[in-house]
Design a protein around this motif. Structure first.
Motif, PDB file in Angstrom:
ATOM      1  N   ARG A 263     -11.025   0.880  -0.519  1.00  0.00           N
ATOM      2  CA  ARG A 263     -10.503   2.237  -0.244  1.00  0.00           C
ATOM      3  C   ARG A 263      -9.142   2.184   0.883  1.00  0.00           C
ATOM      4  NH1 ARG A 263     -13.875   5.445  -2.744  1.00  0.00           N
ATOM      5  NH2 ARG A 263     -13.652   4.255  -4.664  1.00  0.00           N
ATOM      6  N   GLN A 264      -8.325   1.244   0.880  1.00  0.00           N
ATOM      7  CA  GLN A 264      -7.291   1.476   1.907  1.00  0.00           C
ATOM      8  C   GLN A 264      -6.361   2.864   1.477  1.00  0.00           C
ATOM      9  OE1 GLN A 264      -7.467  -2.027   0.220  1.00  0.00           O
ATOM     10  NE2 GLN A 264      -6.340  -3.175   1.751  1.00  0.00           N
TER      11      GLN A 264
ATOM     12  N   GLN B 193       4.467  -4.241  -0.788  1.00  0.00           N
ATOM     13  CA  GLN B 193       5.553  -3.271  -0.712  1.00  0.00           C
ATOM     14  C   GLN B 193       6.014  -2.434  -1.818  1.00  0.00           C
ATOM     15  OE1 GLN B 193       8.743  -6.028   0.464  1.00  0.00           O
ATOM     16  NE2 GLN B 193       7.931  -6.813   2.553  1.00  0.00           N
ATOM     17  N   ILE B 194       6.007  -3.127  -2.925  1.00  0.00           N
ATOM     18  CA  ILE B 194       6.353  -2.334  -4.251  1.00  0.00           C
ATOM     19  C   ILE B 194       5.255  -1.320  -4.479  1.00  0.00           C
ATOM     20  CG2 ILE B 194       6.602  -2.751  -6.831  1.00  0.00           C
ATOM     21  CD1 ILE B 194       8.957  -3.851  -5.108  1.00  0.00           C
ATOM     22  N   ILE B 195       3.963  -1.612  -4.144  1.00  0.00           N
ATOM     23  CA  ILE B 195       2.764  -0.571  -4.558  1.00  0.00           C
ATOM     24  C   ILE B 195       3.130   0.672  -3.483  1.00  0.00           C
ATOM     25  CG2 ILE B 195       0.499  -0.348  -4.120  1.00  0.00           C
ATOM     26  CD1 ILE B 195      -0.117  -2.966  -5.009  1.00  0.00           C
ATOM     27  N   ASP B 215      -5.007  -6.935 -12.747  1.00  0.00           N
ATOM     28  CA  ASP B 215      -5.688  -7.081 -11.209  1.00  0.00           C
ATOM     29  C   ASP B 215      -6.305  -5.872 -10.935  1.00  0.00           C
ATOM     30  OD1 ASP B 215      -6.102  -6.856  -8.709  1.00  0.00           O
ATOM     31  OD2 ASP B 215      -4.731  -8.571  -8.352  1.00  0.00           O
ATOM     32  N   LEU B 216      -7.870  -6.021 -11.033  1.00  0.00           N
ATOM     33  CA  LEU B 216      -8.749  -4.662 -10.821  1.00  0.00           C
ATOM     34  C   LEU B 216      -8.625  -4.112  -9.210  1.00  0.00           C
ATOM     35  CD1 LEU B 216     -11.194  -6.712 -12.794  1.00  0.00           C
ATOM     36  CD2 LEU B 216     -10.855  -4.314 -13.423  1.00  0.00           C
ATOM     37  N   HIS B 221      -6.726   0.608  -6.438  1.00  0.00           N
ATOM     38  CA  HIS B 221      -5.941   1.185  -5.166  1.00  0.00           C
ATOM     39  C   HIS B 221      -5.040   2.014  -5.759  1.00  0.00           C
ATOM     40  CE1 HIS B 221      -3.920   1.080  -1.509  1.00  0.00           C
ATOM     41  NE2 HIS B 221      -2.922   1.247  -2.012  1.00  0.00           N
ATOM     42  N   VAL B 222      -4.407   1.964  -6.784  1.00  0.00           N
ATOM     43  CA  VAL B 222      -3.348   3.212  -7.343  1.00  0.00           C
ATOM     44  C   VAL B 222      -3.826   4.217  -7.981  1.00  0.00           C
ATOM     45  CG1 VAL B 222      -1.415   1.363  -6.963  1.00  0.00           C
ATOM     46  CG2 VAL B 222      -2.525   1.723  -9.392  1.00  0.00           C
TER      47      VAL B 222
END
Lengths: 277, 262
Positions: A263-264, B193-195, B215-216, B221-222
């Motif tokens: 959760r960042q 950085q790209i994310i 990549d789970l 994250h996104v």
């Protein structure tokens, strides 16, 4: 005496734009049966370090500028060609990232494993039985079929198992695994890591694991070395380094990975300019 | 509200190869009945292992691979059977970035030509000077030096090349970007950085993403919503929380359990 002791190793590459210090005065050791992880990003020098352990870095363009690599107390940098050949694949074996490019596409699996056995284990009389035993040891159930297969007929996970079977064919004292699961799907990756853990227990060999994945470090390695721009910036027990990283680069590297459930809001980025100072 | 993109029962089947060598003669069902939608400004993650069909879904949407059956709707309009010419205005809204930033950039062209090419096609009225100005603006938007506009792809690092790929996608002011494993080939620090860049651009421009990945952790994250693919089908879909905290399908559970944790 440790199995492997690297003292003040320097590896320099001569390029058109001048000299590049790929490995810049690093020292570390590996005990018998120990698992050490070497963590770093592209260009950190981790692969050059790994390849140096059997003098596999082509020289030139590389140059070993000093330092010693002691394997069972003998300096590799002073060894003759013949002595090195005995060491490579015999006492030190490698598994690389891309099994499909490491296997020879025109030979059957059995021939590729047989080659290693012929070279390093003249005592083995029934080579076929030995190959079968090795394939079963790496968790291949239908060993007789896989023996006769060509690499392209196998999945990535199976190919990596075959690579591992070749590597352990000569009962190495040290297995160097350079990103062994990076090219594999996550469920296959878990299987290969389980296999490495099991083999380490059964064969008692030391393992040097090159990776950029801290989760693999925490699951498999006793100690960890963190490399950045040719230097080891931090080393210690895996649990300790992961829980309490001291060097800013280690901290940054740990923070920039999106972890499951963490959760960042935003990922940390590494400020290289600040680190170089 | 109509979704930006809607995919209904999409199928992509490949006929068996005809050849001299004996081999598998079965039809390959790469994508076999997939339905989902992407709303404006949201990120939908599409996860699966190799061979699950996730990349084929992305490619089929923008007609990089022929669709066997099913419907693709853009803002409620059926665009499945449009000709290449009819589809061109839609392609302006849907762009794609790829895993291998080097393989997807023409090594003989300067960044100016690579990024400018798309502008030339979709905004033919722009003058050369305007185009150059726009490319320079895009360069700074993705965190590259506008002065490097005359350089060639090999003069950039992997992360910078991915930024060029993003600039090229942004050039035509799209509303949806299909990101096919955009960070898989990058080091973890560059990946971060790209994310972050993709997330900043989403905030600034209101972009929607279909984020394809294996990549789970990255997908979690996104994404706002997540689709899990296996064997050409979506086995489970839901909000990020549903998929990651309360996975229902055994395949999803298995996949999540396989991820090594620190």
């Amino acid at each position: 005496m440790p199995l492997l002791e690297v003292q003040n190793l320097r590896v320099t590459f001569a390029t058109e734009e001048g000299e590049v210090k790929a490995v810049d005065d690093i020292s570390f050791s590996i005990e018998n049966g120990e698992t050490v992880a070497l963590v770093g990003e592209s260009g950190s020098g981790k692969s050059v370090t790994a390849l140096s352990l059997a003098r596999l870095v082509p020289a030139p363009p590389a140059r070993h500028d000093g330092g010693r690599i002691l394997f069972e107390g003998r300096n590799l940098l002073d060894m003759t060609r013949r002595e090195l050949q005995e060491l490579r694949g015999g006492k030190v074996a490698y598994v690389f990232q891309e099994p499909s490019t490491s296997l020879n596409p025109v030979f059957r699996v059995r021939n590729q494993i047989a080659e290693a056995i012929h070279l390093h284990r003249p005592d083995v009389t029934d080579v076929k039985a030995e190959i079968r035993k090795l394939l079963e040891l790496v968790g291949i159930r239908d060993a007789l079929r896989v023996m006769e297969a060509y690499p392209h007929q196998l999945s990535g996970g199976m190919q990596q198992r075959v690579m591992i079977a070749m590597a352990i064919a000569c009962r190495p004292l040290l297995l160097v695994a350079d990103e062994p699961t990076t090219a594999l799907d996550v469920t296959i990756q878990a299987q290969i890591l389980d296999l490495l853990r099991e083999l380490r227990r059964k064969l008692g060999m030391a393992l040097l694991l090159i990776t950029h994945n801290f989760a693999i470090v925490s699951n498999l390695a006793d100690r960890v070395l963190v490399m950045y721009r040719g230097k080891i910036v931090e080393q210690g027990a895996s649990k300790e380094v992961l829980r309490n990283p001291r060097h800013p680069y280690t901290r940054a590297l740990l923070a920039c990975i999106p972890r499951l459930g963490s959760r960042q809001k935003r990922l940390a980025v590494i400020d290289h300019e600040l680190l170089v100072k | 509200m109509t979704a930006l993109l809607e995919v209904r029962d999409l199928k992509v089947h490949y006929a068996p190869q005809r050849g001299l060598l004996p081999g598998n003669r079965d039809v390959v069902r790469a994508v076999d009945g997939v339905s989902f939608s992407v709303g404006g400004g949201e990120t939908v993650g599409l996860v699966g292992e190799s061979g699950s069909g996730k990349t084929t879904v992305g490619r089929a949407i923008i007609k990089l691979t022929p669709i066997t059956d099913g419907t693709v709707l853009w803002e409620g309009r059926d665009v499945t059977h449009l000709s290449e010419r009819e589809f061109r205005p839609i392609r302006k809204h849907i762009q794609m970035i790829f895993q291998d930033p080097y393989g997807s950039l023409n090594p003989r062209l300067t960044v100016e030509s690579i990024v400018g090419e798309a502008i030339e096609i979709h905004f033919p009225d722009m003058t050369r000077a305007e185009r150059r100005e726009r490319v320079a603006e895009l360069m700074s938007q993705v965190g590259l030096q506008p002065e490097h506009i005359r350089r060639y792809p090999h003069e950039f690092s992997g992360g910078q090349r991915q930024r060029i790929g993003i600039a090229r996608a942004l050039a035509v002011r799209p509303r949806l970007i299909i990101c096919d494993e955009p960070v898989s080939a990058l080091d973890v620090s560059v990946q971060a950085q790209i994310i972050n860049l993709l997330q900043d651009l989403q905030e600034q421009l209101g972009l929607a993403y279909l984020f394809i990945g294996h990549d789970l952790g990255v997908v979690e994250h996104v994404s706002n919503r997540v689709l899990v693919m296996n064997g050409g089908r979506i086995v489970e879909s839901g909000s990020r929380e549903e998929i990651y905290q309360r996975p229902q399908d055994p395949y999803t559970r298995n996949l999540l359990a396989a991820v090594p944790t620190i």
